[in-house]
Scaffold this motif. Structure first.
Motif, short mmCIF file in Angstrom:
data_model
loop_
_atom_site.label_atom_id
_atom_site.label_comp_id
_atom_site.label_asym_id
_atom_site.label_seq_id
_atom_site.Cartn_x
_atom_site.Cartn_y
_atom_site.Cartn_z
N LEU A 1 -1.87 9.13 6.15
CA LEU A 1 -0.71 9.86 5.64
C LEU A 1 -0.40 11.06 6.53
N ILE B 1 -3.50 13.85 -3.27
CA ILE B 1 -2.93 12.61 -2.75
C ILE B 1 -3.64 11.41 -3.36
N GLU B 2 -2.86 10.42 -3.74
CA GLU B 2 -3.42 9.16 -4.21
C GLU B 2 -2.95 8.05 -3.28
N PHE B 3 -3.90 7.23 -2.83
CA PHE B 3 -3.58 6.07 -2.00
C PHE B 3 -3.91 4.81 -2.79
N ASP C 1 -8.24 7.37 4.32
CA ASP C 1 -6.86 7.06 3.94
C ASP C 1 -5.93 8.24 4.20
N LYS C 2 -6.41 9.45 3.90
CA LYS C 2 -5.56 10.63 4.04
C LYS C 2 -5.17 10.87 5.50
N LYS D 1 -4.01 0.83 -2.34
CA LYS D 1 -3.95 -0.26 -1.36
C LYS D 1 -3.58 -1.56 -2.05
N ILE E 1 3.71 0.84 4.86
CA ILE E 1 3.30 1.81 3.84
C ILE E 1 4.53 2.30 3.08
N SER F 1 0.86 -1.18 0.00
CA SER F 1 0.00 0.00 0.00
C SER F 1 0.90 1.23 0.00
N PHE G 1 1.35 5.78 -0.75
CA PHE G 1 0.87 7.13 -0.98
C PHE G 1 1.83 7.85 -1.91
N HIS G 2 1.30 8.67 -2.80
CA HIS G 2 2.12 9.61 -3.56
C HIS G 2 1.27 10.78 -3.98
N SER G 3 1.93 11.81 -4.54
CA SER G 3 1.24 13.04 -4.94
C SER G 3 1.66 13.39 -6.36
#
Length: 452
Positions: free
Chosen positions: A427, A20-22, A423-424, A24, A67, A10, A12-14
């Protein structure tokens, strides 16, 4: 080219500023050269089939509840100042430089001293999740080349510059380039040496042309460095309009603003990263945007020495790419996590103002708030854009750099007791509460370079 590693994790990136994109339980396949071949989302129609196929691969890694975040990109570090991190920050800049910094940097004539300090610094940055780093060295070629070698050996992507400071009236006699000719000759040799070294380094090490800042250099040196930058198409780093003193000094010397002077000498190119920029205005921003140059925000350091808060959102809206730096040791912390947080806090002060004698509607500058997610972008994708390299996100064709975050590590377990958390929120907790204890592994160019 064949697939070397496969990761299930899983992450996270931007991809865009503040967005933000998660993903999973995504599956990431990485080629032998460390480039991402494919990112398979868990809602992909072929997800189960591909996961079943890939799980038998000899280099299949399942990170479970951990993560992944992109590796952080720190684009302003004074490597020789690492021993003085946390010292003399309550002093004026002139005292800090004259009594601490210049005497310390002069010591790097001793290459063994340089090896000891630089090895510790690079290891410390890797442990804090920094996978790409842009360094000021010193005036010494041999010691600064050692820094590039250490980055190469430890697996960090290093951008390293031999510092030029040749103006006899602005630099101490015990620490400066003793002639402009020598400064330019040594810079060109350094470019050749690091370029040769980088040919055999998978993640890359790169030479960076490095005038300390305009006040420390003669016109002849600045002009010569611009010629070298064009000749070798190298990265360039310096300081730009950091403080009242620097900005005003350059204006008095040239009758032009710092940005205009740097551009006139050919030192604002698409591979230029200028630290601080707290006093650049809209006219300066147009020059940065036109040349595709970047401003490196150093929020902790700025709080001590810059006399102002960088208007990140204003510059972003004017087309300037912003990245993030620790500015060791004007910034005491080697962690971009700390600088992400300070980016947010400093922007609140700019937005709301600090003079409580003024009415609230006159106290600050509206629309200056930077969110934690926007600051995260600066430390990742914003840095990749500054370097003109495919870095900072998990996407096909991008370089596979990441850090593995464990929110349940016994030494710094992050609280996770709320029901139905978005999800956010996860992060946010990672960015605000993580320490290097939570960073369990670091991978660069598809290769693991650190495991705790």
């Amino acid at each position: 080219m064949t697939i070397k590693n496969i990761f299930k994790a899983s992450l996270f990136h931007s991809i865009h500023y503040g967005k933000i994109e998660f993903l999973k339980d995504a599956v990431i396949t990485v080629l032998e050269n460390g480039i991402i071949n494919e990112v398979i989302k868990n809602n992909d129609p072929n997800y189960v089939e591909k996961l079943t196929e890939y799980s038998s691969h000899q280099n299949f890694y399942d990170f479970g509840d951990k993560i992944l975040l992109p590796g952080f990109i720190d684009l302003h570090i004074h490597a020789p100042q690492w021993p003085q991190a946390g010292l003399a920050l309550d002093d004026e800049l002139s005292c800090w430089l004259d009594n601490f910094t210049f005497p310390l940097e002069a010591k790097y004539e001793d290459v063994n001293y340089a090896k000891e300090v630089y090895t510790d610094l690079v290891k410390t940055l890797l442990a804090n999740g920094t996978t790409s780093a842009m360094y000021f060295g010193t005036i010494h070629n041999e010691a600064t080349l050692e820094l590039a070698k250490i980055c190469a050996d430890l697996g960090q992507r290093g951008f390293v510059g031999k510092v030029v400071m040749d103006d006899k009236t602005m630099n101490p006699n015990f620490y400066r380039d003793y002639s402009t000719k020598e400064a330019l000759k040594n810079t060109e040799q350094f470019i050749k040496d690091v370029t040769a070294l980088g040919k055999n380094v998978p993640q890359g090490v790169y030479p960076v042309i490095t005038p300390r800042f305009v006040p420390s250099c003669t016109d002849e040196a600045l002009k010569g460095l611009g010629v070298l930058a064009k000749k070798y198409n190298t990265y360039i780093q310096s300081h730009c309009s950091e403080s009242d003193w620097e900005h005003n000094f350059v204006s008095e010397r040239f009758g032009r603003r710092d940005t205009e002077v740097l551009a006139s000498f050919g030192l604002l190119t698409d591979k230029a990263v200028m630290a601080h920029g707290n006093f650049i205005n809209s006219r300066d921003a147009k020059i940065f945007s036109h040349n595709h140059s970047s401003v490196c925000h150093c929020p902790i350091s700025n709080s001590y020495f810059a006399n102002a808060v960088l208007p990140v959102n204003k510059l972003k809206n004017e087309g300037v790419n912003i990245c993030l730096g620790t500015d060791i040791s004007g910034g005491f912390s080697p962690s971009l996590y700390d600088n992400i947080k300070q980016t947010v806090m400093s922007s609140r002060l700019l937005n709301d103002g600090v003079d409580n004698n003024l009415p609230s509607n006159q106290r600050g500058i509206n629309n200056s708030k930077v969110s934690i997610f926007e600051a995260f972008y600066l430390a990742t994708h914003g840095g990749g854009k500054a370097l003109k390299l495919p870095l900072g996100i998990f996407k096909k064709g991008y370089i596979c750099d990441f850090q593995v975050i464990d929110i349940s590590t016994p030494n710094n377990k992050l609280p996770n007791y709320l029901d139905n958390e978005e999800d956010k929120h996860l992060l946010q907790k990672i960015l605000y509460l993580s320490t290097k204890e939570n960073i369990r592994e670091v991978w660069i160019q598809g290769k693991r370079v650190l495991k705790k």
